[in-house]
Design a protein around this motif. Structure first.
Motif, PDB file in Angstrom:
ATOM      1  N   THR A 116       0.841  -1.198   0.000  1.00  0.00           N
ATOM      2  CA  THR A 116       0.000   0.000   0.000  1.00  0.00           C
ATOM      3  C   THR A 116       0.878   1.251   0.000  1.00  0.00           C
ATOM      4  O   THR A 116       0.622   2.207  -0.738  1.00  0.00           O
ATOM      5  CB  THR A 116      -0.948  -0.002   1.210  1.00  0.00           C
ATOM      6  OG1 THR A 116      -1.788  -1.152   1.134  1.00  0.00           O
ATOM      7  CG2 THR A 116      -1.806   1.244   1.247  1.00  0.00           C
ATOM      8  N   ILE A 148       2.363   2.081  -3.398  1.00  0.00           N
ATOM      9  CA  ILE A 148       1.459   2.638  -4.403  1.00  0.00           C
ATOM     10  C   ILE A 148       1.779   4.123  -4.603  1.00  0.00           C
ATOM     11  O   ILE A 148       1.638   4.660  -5.685  1.00  0.00           O
ATOM     12  CB  ILE A 148      -0.017   2.430  -3.999  1.00  0.00           C
ATOM     13  CG1 ILE A 148      -0.374   0.942  -4.111  1.00  0.00           C
ATOM     14  CG2 ILE A 148      -0.954   3.270  -4.846  1.00  0.00           C
ATOM     15  CD1 ILE A 148      -1.712   0.582  -3.520  1.00  0.00           C
ATOM     16  N   PRO A 165       2.608  -4.232 -10.268  1.00  0.00           N
ATOM     17  CA  PRO A 165       1.205  -4.632 -10.186  1.00  0.00           C
ATOM     18  C   PRO A 165       0.824  -5.853 -11.018  1.00  0.00           C
ATOM     19  O   PRO A 165      -0.254  -6.410 -10.825  1.00  0.00           O
ATOM     20  CB  PRO A 165       0.456  -3.385 -10.685  1.00  0.00           C
ATOM     21  CG  PRO A 165       1.428  -2.701 -11.581  1.00  0.00           C
ATOM     22  CD  PRO A 165       2.798  -2.989 -11.005  1.00  0.00           C
TER      23      PRO A 165
END
Length: 124
Positions: free
Chosen positions: A27, A30, A78
């Motif tokens: 997270t 990102i 990703p």
């Protein structure tokens, strides 16, 4: 790093995502590239412990590492997440289709006759 065969890679991705610390690291990534030290700073664990978590994510293909001198820069990758999402989506559609077919069968089934009560013989 050599890429693992597809089923094994999927196992590694799901295993890597099973840990809250590793999900938190992803997270954070990102937002963009970070050094190992910057990733470790807010965590209540040692740098070697954070490095182990990063290695699990890297082995699953979820991270890319760039080294300049002694500094390691980490970025998220990703693609394995997309592959995991695609796998989940295929199986979700299959299960939803199975549940829809089951519901249709239940709706088509004739109602069962009510169960008859059995009477016990009276004792004299």
């Amino acid at each position: 790093m050599r890429r693992a065969p597809q089923p094994l890679l999927l196992d590694l991705v799901f295993a890597a995502l099973s840990d809250a610390t590793r999900r938190g690291l992803l997270t954070r990534l990102i937002e963009g590239e970070a050094t190992v030290g910057a990733l470790a700073e807010p965590l209540q664990m040692s740098l070697p412990a954070v490095s182990k978590h990063l290695r699990v994510l890297e082995d699953a293909g979820l991270l890319k590492r760039r080294i300049e001198g002694r500094t390691h820069y980490i970025t998220a990758n990703p693609k394995p997440l997309r592959e995991a999402v695609n796998w989940i989506e295929r199986h979700r559609q299959m299960w939803e289709g199975s549940f829809d077919r089951l519901a249709a069968l239940v709706e088509q089934a004739p109602p069962e006759p009510p169960a008859q009560e059995q009477t016990k013989p009276k004792k004299s």
